[in-house]
Design an enzyme around this catalytic site. Structure first.
Site, PDB file in Angstrom:
ATOM      1  N   ASN A 356     -13.119 -27.069  -4.613  1.00  0.00           N
ATOM      2  CA  ASN A 356     -12.703 -28.206  -3.483  1.00  0.00           C
ATOM      3  C   ASN A 356     -11.224 -27.881  -3.275  1.00  0.00           C
ATOM      4  OD1 ASN A 356     -11.694 -31.534  -3.457  1.00  0.00           O
ATOM      5  ND2 ASN A 356     -13.593 -30.662  -2.595  1.00  0.00           N
ATOM      6  N   ARG A 401      -9.336 -31.691  -1.595  1.00  0.00           N
ATOM      7  CA  ARG A 401      -9.744 -32.049  -0.338  1.00  0.00           C
ATOM      8  C   ARG A 401     -10.482 -33.314  -0.379  1.00  0.00           C
ATOM      9  NH1 ARG A 401     -14.197 -31.781   3.186  1.00  0.00           N
ATOM     10  NH2 ARG A 401     -13.807 -30.745   5.226  1.00  0.00           N
ATOM     11  N   CYS A 402     -11.065 -33.532  -1.648  1.00  0.00           N
ATOM     12  CA  CYS A 402     -11.891 -35.087  -1.466  1.00  0.00           C
ATOM     13  C   CYS A 402     -10.699 -36.136  -1.441  1.00  0.00           C
ATOM     14  CB  CYS A 402     -12.311 -35.007  -2.935  1.00  0.00           C
ATOM     15  SG  CYS A 402     -13.987 -34.120  -3.334  1.00  0.00           S
ATOM     16  N   MET A 403      -9.495 -36.060  -1.877  1.00  0.00           N
ATOM     17  CA  MET A 403      -8.497 -36.898  -1.825  1.00  0.00           C
ATOM     18  C   MET A 403      -7.780 -37.148  -0.680  1.00  0.00           C
ATOM     19  SD  MET A 403      -6.888 -36.691  -5.738  1.00  0.00           S
ATOM     20  CE  MET A 403      -6.184 -35.206  -5.559  1.00  0.00           C
TER      21      MET A 403
END
Length: 413
Positions: A356, A401-403
């Site tokens: 990620n 990336r998620c954050m």
């Protein structure tokens, strides 16, 4: 650089200029072991430490030239008008099913006592039953529900800003999220683009809105170049939502001409496409080897615009490198295995978001420091890796990336 539009994302790797984050807050302190599964967590992060790590993440992005905006601040500014704030509260309480627990009127009255900043913090953190003035309970549902501590559930997943909405080109999807614990999250972005001064005058295209009946989440949406988007068919994103999004993109004069629907195993470990596959340079990608078959095969459906916007050609393919080469116009692609491809290391590091990565420029990525094998593999392929501390952030099962929700990237030259 002069920004003429607040949203401009035509790649995964263009220099990152504006990004939206959410600083972890009191919502994490409303997690308890009994309700972890309901709220989609496996563990309880230590708030002071997770905030320190997140602040270092934000500072890293700023040092690399990105403007960092915060979801909580944008939402409060969008709700500055009292009438808009009341409308938001009504919509939030309805979606929270506050009428079912009999607390709608009391919660609305309670929330209207706050200014915009405090009200936003309150609804994100959750409202415990003991926060409201105690009244004599007279209804059966009140007497029977005493064991559950919240009138409004906390939103501990909010620091993963990637999922509720996703920028594609000059517009965005505002997503219907799969799990009830996260479904309210995309309401914030709808109010931001409709009421925040930075966004409201720009008629931002919404390619797919949150009232569509099928689920899609931003972790499955990857903008590979100005004409190509990859979308994961995953535990959280449905084929029906992808098909509707494709039609909307093709019919509404976006630059997108093809969408790669990439099927991945439907499991919590492989929650979204970006937990197993991300773009790190023009022709380089990270991938978790477990999403491919023994011969590297997987199911990929290529949906391409025909001669008219209503005409869609769909083909099924099985070789990811070949599909990427053809659709992105590349002579070759390099897949960099999470954990170096080792069965144990790749599973361990993927669980802690080794795949990620967040690209902040071509060949420059932000990663978690704990995934040292994957990070070294990236460096061996010429990628510049900027590591951030991750001991507490990773407990939420999401990486850099998620954050982050990129709002503006420079075009790739």
């Amino acid at each position: 650089m002069i920004m003429t539009t607040p949203i401009h994302v035509y790649s995964e790797i263009g220099p990152l200029k504006t990004v939206m984050l959410k600083r972890p807050g009191r919502e994490l302190e409303n997690l308890t072991p009994e309700y972890l599964e309901r709220l989609l967590f496996d563990d309880i992060p230590f708030l002071p430490a997770v905030q320190k790590e997140h602040d270092q993440f934000a500072e890293t992005l700023k040092q690399q030239g990105a403007e960092v905006l915060y979801l909580e601040k944008l939402t409060a500014e969008a709700l500055d008008d009292a009438l808009v704030r009341e409308q938001f509260i009504d919509e939030l309480l309805t979606e929270s099913k506050a009428d079912i627990n009999g607390a709608y009127d009391r919660l609305k009255e309670f929330l209207l006592t706050f200014d915009a900043d405090s009200m936003v913090e309150q609804v994100m953190s959750g409202i415990r039953k003991n926060e409201l003035e105690r009244e004599k309970k007279s209804h059966l549902h009140e007497l029977m529900e005493d064991h559950y501590p919240f009138y409004l559930d906390p939103m501990p997943n909010l620091y993963f800003t990637r999922d509720p909405a996703a920028a594609i080109g000059s517009g965005l999807t505002i997503n219907k999220m799969k799990e009830p614990a996260r479904r309210r999250e995309s309401l914030f972005m709808r109010y931001i683009i409709n009421h925040h001064p930075r966004f409201k005058g720009h008629e931002i295209p919404v390619w797919l809105d949150r009232d569509f009946k099928f689920n899609i989440e931003g972790g499955d949406e990857l903008v590979l170049n100005e004409e190509t988007v990859a979308i994961g068919v995953s535990e959280r994103t449905t084929a029906q939502a992808i098909e509707r999004l494709v039609r909307n993109l093709f019919q509404r004069q976006s630059r997108i001409r093809r969408v790669l629907a990439v099927e991945i195993p439907k499991s919590r470990a492989f929650m979204h496409l970006d937990t197993v596959f991300t773009m790190v340079d023009r022709d380089q990608f990270t991938i978790h080897p477990a999403i491919q078959g023994p011969e590297g095969d997987m199911r990929i459906f290529v949906l391409e615009r025909g001669k008219t916007a209503d005409e869609i050609h769909t083909t099924e393919e099985h070789n990811l490198p070949e599909v990427l080469k053809r659709t992105l116009g590349l002579s070759d692609v390099n897949l960099i295995f999470c954990g170096g491809g080792d069965e144990i290391a790749s599973a361990r590091e993927q669980w802690n978001d080794g795949s990620n990565t967040l690209a902040i420029a071509p060949g420059v990525v932000v990663t978690y420091d704990r995934n040292y094998i994957s990070n070294e593999c990236l460096r061996e392929q010429g990628i510049k890796v900027i590591e951030i501390p991750s001991g507490e952030l990773s407990r939420g099962r999401g990486g850099p990336r998620c954050m982050s929700m990129p709002l503006y990237r420079e075009d790739v030259k």
